[in-house]
Design an enzyme around this catalytic site. Structure first.
Site, PDB file in Angstrom:
ATOM      1  N   HIS A 403      43.895  -5.605  -6.315  1.00 29.27           N
ATOM      2  CA  HIS A 403      42.953  -5.588  -7.435  1.00 29.27           C
ATOM      3  C   HIS A 403      42.647  -7.013  -7.887  1.00 29.27           C
ATOM      4  O   HIS A 403      41.477  -7.400  -8.017  1.00 29.27           O
ATOM      5  CB  HIS A 403      43.538  -4.780  -8.592  1.00 29.27           C
ATOM      6  CG  HIS A 403      42.708  -4.798  -9.835  1.00 29.27           C
ATOM      7  ND1 HIS A 403      41.977  -3.706 -10.263  1.00 29.27           N
ATOM      8  CD2 HIS A 403      42.481  -5.777 -10.757  1.00 29.27           C
ATOM      9  CE1 HIS A 403      41.341  -4.024 -11.374  1.00 29.27           C
ATOM     10  NE2 HIS A 403      41.629  -5.277 -11.705  1.00 29.27           N
ATOM     11  N   GLU A 404      43.690  -7.807  -8.136  1.00 27.84           N
ATOM     12  CA  GLU A 404      43.469  -9.167  -8.622  1.00 27.84           C
ATOM     13  C   GLU A 404      42.724 -10.006  -7.599  1.00 27.84           C
ATOM     14  O   GLU A 404      41.787 -10.738  -7.933  1.00 27.84           O
ATOM     15  CB  GLU A 404      44.810  -9.818  -8.973  1.00 27.84           C
ATOM     16  CG  GLU A 404      45.551  -9.166 -10.113  1.00 27.84           C
ATOM     17  CD  GLU A 404      44.716  -9.009 -11.359  1.00 27.84           C
ATOM     18  OE1 GLU A 404      43.814  -9.836 -11.611  1.00 27.84           O
ATOM     19  OE2 GLU A 404      44.933  -8.023 -12.082  1.00 27.84           O
ATOM     20  N   HIS A 407      38.957  -9.636  -7.494  1.00 25.13           N
ATOM     21  CA  HIS A 407      38.166 -10.357  -8.489  1.00 25.13           C
ATOM     22  C   HIS A 407      37.638 -11.667  -7.917  1.00 25.13           C
ATOM     23  O   HIS A 407      36.506 -12.080  -8.198  1.00 25.13           O
ATOM     24  CB  HIS A 407      39.007 -10.647  -9.733  1.00 25.13           C
ATOM     25  CG  HIS A 407      39.199  -9.469 -10.627  1.00 25.13           C
ATOM     26  ND1 HIS A 407      38.152  -8.701 -11.079  1.00 25.13           N
ATOM     27  CD2 HIS A 407      40.321  -8.929 -11.174  1.00 25.13           C
ATOM     28  CE1 HIS A 407      38.622  -7.742 -11.860  1.00 25.13           C
ATOM     29  NE2 HIS A 407      39.931  -7.853 -11.924  1.00 25.13           N
TER      30      HIS A 407
END
Length: 597
Positions: A403-404, A407
């Site tokens: 997820h990170e 970004h």
């Protein structure tokens, strides 16, 4: 950013961000796509404004002013088309960056005045390989008034003002002088200065009025050999660690994970990433010769125990490198603004590998990713979670790391590597959704599309950290486009977008099947391969600060560019099934699909 939204509570897991003026007042629907309220240091609240972006797609393409030239230059073609399409003097259009991908060539441009660029008046043009324009996004403006182009506030005073207001220090990245369009339709001249406070998790780009020495706006860059790891297809430690041998993809990482082509290491550092605790010199070293990193996590003792620290650094290093490699295969390359120290003369700017701070002391129950422009390292910080005893480490939950990391991908690929183009409430929310959707994609091992739950391990809850599992069942997950009428926080918005993409994925896999080699073979025709191609292709096509509508349209156009529109109806039906059909607008559902579908 990942947030703990179970039962609509909010525990922030990451702040994800990067980056026709209209006068106030704005309707709620318009502000959703043009504004963002930010809580800054020392209790300062600032509402930032971003001119609305238009987005046009042209199917098989349209001609441009230089169409009849043989092999026209990308830069010149983009400037000529933008000037003609918008009816502006081409002298006010400046080429910022561009590259040629497999399915399209992309150019990113800025509006200028007296040679000074506008920070938030940008455009992007995509050409297919038949030299026709297939999409055009623009937030160019016609300002009501433009400030004088010679600053009257000296740079040192502007830096002092930014440091004082934002509780950080100028990080020595060279400041720039740019115009910024304000909500009242004027264009202010600004000193643009990067301010950081690593301990407080602050990394912003401050726009200080070059005539009044006032803070006008910010870009927030933060998105709150042998390895014993959780394979990328697994989500949580209870799924079982494995020892993987030579997992690096040497097409994407030609010198492997521990070399930049010149310098080699025997630690959790290399060309794409560096994983450490506390300081970048505090690394995990190979456990035995020949780059073995075999550390067995002990879940019954504190994560700060040495073996658990080594296990966490190893796992984070593995996951970030793995995401680098498979997204490289699908188009997130050096020229497309990825994260590498050495770009091997393949375009883009180097010296920007991902830095991964494991068990960061800056916070708990959180994680974040800072995405500055191409050429500056992406910064991932993983925190400990305090909801269990012993505490749990986010660096051992793969979905959080993916997820990170995502970004960084979405902020770099949207807008041409600036990190400035996911800054509105709606665009920032979609940033959260793309990140969940990428984690969802990595864990599929067959054509089955089960419900997907985020963040189970760190909170020790089967329901995870989202309000609903992502699902093809409207009973299990009722979220749809119109749900945005009651959601105005980026993580809540992200759940809607991620659930729509979960249904798009399911539709493509149902139509085309599943490839078990998708991470290393992007040439297949299976649904999961098609999905990831369209995922990344659409990022490069969509305009700065996209909306759900323009992002959907970018997916449809991406399919035309790469697959000649073969998936048009499959995509439209999937989007429409969650309210994002042909007539959707202003957060009102439509289930309509184009004729022929």
């Amino acid at each position: 950013m990942v947030a703990f939204n179970a039962f609509f509570q909010s525990v922030f897991l990451a702040v994800s961000l990067a980056s026709c003026a209209t006068a106030a007042p704005f309707s709620g629907a318009v502000k959703f796509a043009t504004h963002r309220t930010r809580e800054l240091a020392r209790g300062l609240t600032l509402e930032t404004y971003h001119p609305s972006s238009s987005f046009e797609t042209f199917g098989d393409g349209i001609d441009h002013p230089l169409s009849k030239r043989a092999n026209p230059d990308l830069k010149e073609s983009a400037i000529e088309f933008t000037g003609a399409r918008l009816g502006v003097d081409k002298k006010s259009v400046t080429y910022k960056s561009g590259y040629s991908g497999e399915a399209a060539r992309h150019a990113y441009l800025k509006q200028t005045h007296e040679g000074i660029p506008f920070a938030n008046a940008v455009a992007n043009v995509a050409f297919n390989h038949d030299n026709k324009v297939v999409s055009f996004g623009s937030s160019f403006v016609k300002p009501r008034r433009v400030a004088a182009s010679k600053p009257t506030v000296v740079l040192s005073d502007a830096i002092a003002k930014a440091e004082d207001l934002l509780d950080g220090k100028h990080n020595d990245h060279p400041p720039t002088l740019e115009y910024i369009v304000l909500q009242d339709g004027s264009a202010a001249l600004a000193h643009v200065i990067q301010i950081q406070n690593e301990e407080a998790g602050i990394w912003v780009e401050a726009f200080i009025d070059a005539h009044e020495n006032e803070l006008l706006s910010v870009t927030d860059f933060v998105n709150r050999a042998s390895y014993r790891v959780l394979p990328i297809t697994k989500e949580v430690p209870t799924d079982g660690f494995e020892t993987l041998t030579n997992p690096a993809d040497t097409v994407a990482s030609p010198s492997g994970w521990h070399s930049d082509g010149t310098t080699s290491t025997t630690t959790t550092s290399g060309n794409n990433a560096i994983a450490f605790k506390g300081a970048q010199t505090s690394l995990t070293s190979q456990s035995s010769a020949t780059l073995n990193f075999v550390y067995t996590q002990n879940p019954s003792v504190a994560p700060t125990t040495q073996v658990n620290v080594d296990a966490a650094r190893t796992n984070a290093f593995y996951v970030v490198n793995t995401v680098h490699d498979f997204t490289y295969r699908y188009g997130f390359t050096e020229a497309a603004f990825n994260f590498q120290n050495n770009n091997f003369n393949k375009g883009g700017r180097g010296n920007d590998r991902v830095t991964i701070s494991v068990q960061s002391s800056a916070g708990t129950n959180n994680a974040d990713f800072g995405t500055p422009p191409d050429g500056q390292s992406g910064s991932m910080r993983m925190f400990l979670w305090t909801m269990t005893s012993p505490q749990r480490d986010g660096a051992l939950e793969n979905d959080i790391i993916v997820h990170e990391n995502t970004h960084g991908i979405t902020n770099r690929m949207t807008g041409g590597g600036t990190g400035r183009c996911l800054q509105t409430t709606e665009a920032g929310g979609m940033g959260e959704g793309w990140s969940d959707a990428m984690a969802d994609w990595t864990e599929k091992t067959s054509a089955a599309v089960p419900d997907y739950v985020m963040g189970q391990y760190v909170v020790n809850r089967a329901a995870g950290i989202r309000s609903h599992p992502y699902s093809t069942s409207a009973t299990v997950n009722p979220l749809r486009y119109s749900t945005l009428q009651s959601r105005n926080e980026v993580h809540d918005i992200g759940e809607v977008w991620a659930n729509i993409l979960h249904n798009v994925y399911a539709a493509l896999v149902s139509a085309h099947g599943f490839s078990t080699t998708a991470r290393t073979n992007p040439n297949g025709t299976e649904g999961n391969v098609v999905y990831l191609h369209l995922f990344l292709d659409a990022l490069a096509l969509q305009p700065c600060n996209p909306t759900f509508i323009s992002a959907r349209d970018a997916w449809i156009q991406a399919d035309v560019n790469r697959y000649s529109g073969a998936n048009r109806c499959t995509l439209w039906r999937a989007f429409a099934s969650r309210g994002l059909g042909q007539g959707a607008a202003n957060r009102v559902d439509s289930s309509t699909v184009p004729s022929g579908c």
